[in-house]
Design an enzyme around this catalytic site. Structure first.
Site, mmCIF file in Angstrom:
data_model
loop_
_atom_site.group_PDB
_atom_site.id
_atom_site.type_symbol
_atom_site.label_atom_id
_atom_site.label_comp_id
_atom_site.label_asym_id
_atom_site.label_seq_id
_atom_site.Cartn_x
_atom_site.Cartn_y
_atom_site.Cartn_z
ATOM 1 N N HIS A 140 -111.656 70.290 98.529
ATOM 2 C CA HIS A 140 -112.780 69.616 97.975
ATOM 3 C C HIS A 140 -113.804 69.393 99.278
ATOM 4 O O HIS A 140 -113.339 69.137 100.091
ATOM 5 C CB HIS A 140 -112.462 68.330 97.428
ATOM 6 C CG HIS A 140 -113.633 67.782 96.487
ATOM 7 N ND1 HIS A 140 -114.571 67.182 97.113
ATOM 8 C CD2 HIS A 140 -113.951 67.977 95.145
ATOM 9 C CE1 HIS A 140 -115.526 66.887 96.129
ATOM 10 N NE2 HIS A 140 -115.127 67.138 95.111
ATOM 11 N N GLU B 292 -118.149 75.199 93.330
ATOM 12 C CA GLU B 292 -118.721 73.854 93.499
ATOM 13 C C GLU B 292 -119.557 73.707 94.312
ATOM 14 O O GLU B 292 -119.264 73.249 95.579
ATOM 15 C CB GLU B 292 -117.533 72.599 93.458
ATOM 16 C CG GLU B 292 -118.099 71.281 93.146
ATOM 17 C CD GLU B 292 -117.088 70.120 93.099
ATOM 18 O OE1 GLU B 292 -116.981 69.795 91.932
ATOM 19 O OE2 GLU B 292 -116.338 69.778 94.070
HETATM 20 P P1 PGA Z 1 -119.719 65.229 90.240
HETATM 21 O O1 PGA Z 1 -118.623 65.734 91.276
HETATM 22 O O2 PGA Z 1 -119.302 65.522 88.844
HETATM 23 O O3 PGA Z 1 -120.059 63.838 90.365
HETATM 24 O O4 PGA Z 1 -120.884 66.066 90.772
HETATM 25 C C1 PGA Z 1 -117.809 66.624 91.079
HETATM 26 C C2 PGA Z 1 -116.930 66.741 92.199
HETATM 27 O O5 PGA Z 1 -117.107 66.284 93.340
HETATM 28 O O6 PGA Z 1 -115.851 67.131 91.981
#
Ligand code: PGA
Length: 252
Positions: free
Chosen positions: A93, A163
């Site tokens: 992450h 992401e």
């Molecule tokens: P968010 O976070 O939905 O608050 O943008 C997603 C993540 O960091 O996995």
């Protein structure tokens, strides 16, 4: 492919009592959608004892160490996760990368998780928003380094999340990506996966989107962005929002 929605609670909530209450409510709220959608709760390590409360939801961790056991203060192994009924683990992450986790570390964690039979949720994404950038070199680099040296047959348990860091709700000035871009990134990521792990496995690998997903935009990301699911941070802590996300995806 059955859709997958993963709740990344990050370092929330503050107490075990709140964690149990949130898990219970979400489990109840999602009961009617469980045939259509796999929902995974990924709480912080101290709350991984949630298994008895979550009915038909699955349990995920937010990190794992690559060594099986030993003198590694503060770390948690794949076997410890499995013994608590954890079947998914988020790896790489961006918030962990920001704390110093390198691609080499991510590769080791990914290898350990896949070898242990956990479903490994690898997060990749570029830090800076660049309009019209084709395939962000950072994403390509992450995939190349982090999938390297892992026996191909283990990739049947791989899940990739696109992401983009600039879309994560806790990042200052963030904004969600749009379904069109997510659709294009999904194609580019899958194309890269074909090169790296072979066509058959690449086609079977779920690709999710994460970054400011809420109950209003979730369905569009899945329908128009054509992803296999979502990684949800902030909105996963608000029970109504999270159940709304699951419902909207189930109704597609
Ligand atoms: P968010 O976070 O939905 O608050 O943008 C997603 C993540 O960091 O996995």
């Amino acid at each position: 492919m059955k859709k997958l929605i993963i709740a990344n609670w990050k370092m929330n909530p503050r107490t075990a009592k709140e964690a149990i209450s949130l898990a219970r409510t979400v489990a109840m709220g999602n009961r009617q959608f469980s045939r259509k959608i796999d929902v995974v709760l990924a709480p912080p390590f101290p709350f991984l004892h949630l298994k008895p409360y979550i009915l038909n939801l699955k349990l995920g961790a937010q990190d794992v160490f690559w060594k099986p056991e030993g003198a590694y203060t503060g770390e948690v192994s794949v076997f410890q996760l499995r013994s608590l009924g954890v079947s998914y683990v988020i790896i790489g992450h961006s918030e962990r990368r920001a704390l110093g986790e390198t691609s080499d570390i991510v590769q080791k964690k990914l290898f350990a998780a896949l070898k242990a039979g956990l479903r490994a949720v690898l997060c990749v994404g570029e830090s800076e928003y660049k309009r019209d950038a084709a395939f962000p070199p950072q994403v390509r680099e992450e995939l190349h380094t982090e999938l390297r040296g892992i026996p191909k047959h283990l990739f049947r348990n791989l899940i990739v999340v696109y992401e983009p860091v600039w879309a994560i709700s806790s990042v200052r000035g963030s904004k969600p990506d749009n379904p069109k871009n997510v659709f294009e990134m999904g194609i580019l990521i899958r194309r890269e996966l074909v090169r790296l792990i072979g066509k058959k496995r690449a086609m079977a690998t779920p690709i999710l989107y994460g970054g400011s997903v809420d109950e209003k935009n979730a369905a569009a990301f899945v329908r128009e962005g054509r992803v296999d699911g979502l990684l949800v941070g902030g909105a996963s802590l608000r029970q109504k929002s999270f159940i709304g996300i699951v419902r909207s995806v189930a109704e597609i």
